[in-house]
Design an enzyme around this catalytic site. Sequence first.
Site, PDB file in Angstrom:
ATOM      1  N   THR A 174       0.857  -1.187   0.000  1.00  0.00           N
ATOM      2  CA  THR A 174       0.000   0.000   0.000  1.00  0.00           C
ATOM      3  C   THR A 174       0.891   1.234   0.000  1.00  0.00           C
ATOM      4  O   THR A 174       1.830   1.327   0.782  1.00  0.00           O
ATOM      5  CB  THR A 174      -0.933   0.033   1.216  1.00  0.00           C
ATOM      6  OG1 THR A 174      -1.845  -1.080   1.139  1.00  0.00           O
ATOM      7  CG2 THR A 174      -1.754   1.320   1.241  1.00  0.00           C
ATOM      8  N   PHE A 225       1.390   5.207   0.664  1.00  0.00           N
ATOM      9  CA  PHE A 225       0.868   6.239   1.557  1.00  0.00           C
ATOM     10  C   PHE A 225       1.432   7.599   1.148  1.00  0.00           C
ATOM     11  O   PHE A 225       2.553   7.693   0.640  1.00  0.00           O
ATOM     12  CB  PHE A 225       1.242   5.957   3.007  1.00  0.00           C
ATOM     13  CG  PHE A 225       0.506   4.788   3.612  1.00  0.00           C
ATOM     14  CD1 PHE A 225      -0.617   4.993   4.406  1.00  0.00           C
ATOM     15  CD2 PHE A 225       0.927   3.491   3.376  1.00  0.00           C
ATOM     16  CE1 PHE A 225      -1.310   3.916   4.962  1.00  0.00           C
ATOM     17  CE2 PHE A 225       0.244   2.410   3.916  1.00  0.00           C
ATOM     18  CZ  PHE A 225      -0.880   2.631   4.712  1.00  0.00           C
TER      19      PHE A 225
END
Length: 376
Positions: A273, A275
Site C-alpha cells: 500500500t 501512503f
Amino acid sequence: MELHEIRAEIDQLDQQIQLLFEQRMSLCQEVARYKQEHHMPVFQASREKQVLDQVERRASAGLGFASRTFFANMMSISSQLQQKMLVAAKDAPEIPVPLMEYASSVGCQGTVGANSETAAQAFFPGREIQFYPTFEQVFAAVESDSLQYGVLPIYNSTSGTVTQTVDLMGKYSFFITAMNQVEVTHCLATLPGTKIENISAVYSHPQALSQCSDFLDARHLVRREYSNTATAAKMVAETNDQTIAAICSEDCARRNHLEILASHISNVVPNFTQFICITKDMQVAEDASVISVMLTLSNEPGSLSRILNKFFLYGLDMTKIESRPIRNGSFDVIFHIDFKGNLRDRGIAAFLNDLCKSCQEFKLLGNAVVTSESKS
C-alpha cells in the site's frame, strides 16, 4: 507510378514540411518575445480556435478533422516553446523544503497497529502519532492547522486506488510532500479458541476485504466493512463473540491478544500500500521526484489526447493516470495524474503553465519525495 517513386515524392514533401515547420517555430519565438515585452499571455484560446476553424474550412473533403488535429498539435508545440522561453527568463521558484524531523504533530486514520501507523512511523521515526476516526478528519485537521502532517493510504498494488482518499482530495486544501509504501501482510484474527467453521462474519476495511477476497470466497465467509483494519481487530478483541473475525496485520493481532487462524491470506503476495504525507503549505524536498495533479477537461473530441500529448512534448514520464467521477450528478470525471519531476525545474514550471491553461479546472497536489518500503 512505382512504389519507390511515390515514396521518393513523399520524402521530398516531408523535407519541405520540416523546413516550413522550423520556419513557423522561429516565428512563434518572435511572437513569444513580443508577448513578453507587452505582458501578454502565451495561450489565447480565441486565437487558437480561430486558426483551427480556418484550417478545417480550407481542408479538402474528408480531411477537415485530420487537418485540425495536425495543426492543433503544431500549435501545442508552439505553446510549449513559448512557455519555455518565458519561464527561462524568470528566477527559479523559491519553495520551502520539508522539515519533517521537527514536526510538531503527526496524525493518521485508525488506531495503534494500523498500517497507517506503520507508514507514519516510517516518515516520522519514534514520533507520537495522533489517531483520527476517518480519513476526512485527517484532511480537515491538516487544513485547519491543528495537525502539521497527515498520513493517508492512496493506492494498493492489489486492489488499486483507495477511493476514500482520492475523493477527498478535491475538497480540502493541502499539498503532498512525501510518499512511501508499506508491505501489508494480512491475517485472519479471532478471539482465542474460535474455530474457523464457526465464523459468521469477517470485519475489515473495504480494501483489505477486497485484497483477501479469494480466501474469503473459498470459505464462504461473509464480509463486513469496517473503518480500518486495526479498529476492526480492536472491535473483535473487545467483544465476547466467537462468531466474528477481523482481517488485520499480524502485529495488530498480537497487540490485541487475538489468535491468528490464517496468515498471508492476501490474493497476491507481496501486497503493498502506498501512503502520502500531506501538509497545509507546499513543501518540496530537493530530491522530490513525483508531481501529482488533478484536472478536469472540456467534454469535446481530442481534449484528453491534447493533454497527453503535452507530456510527450515536454519529455515527461507519466507514472499514473486515473479518472474518478466528480459526484455532482453528471457523468463528468476528474483525472488524477502522477508524473516524474521537481517543481524547482524551470522546464516543469513551463509545462504546468501550459497544462493548466488547457484544463477547465486544475489543482496542483504537490511534489513528493519517495522513501523506501516499510513492513507492517
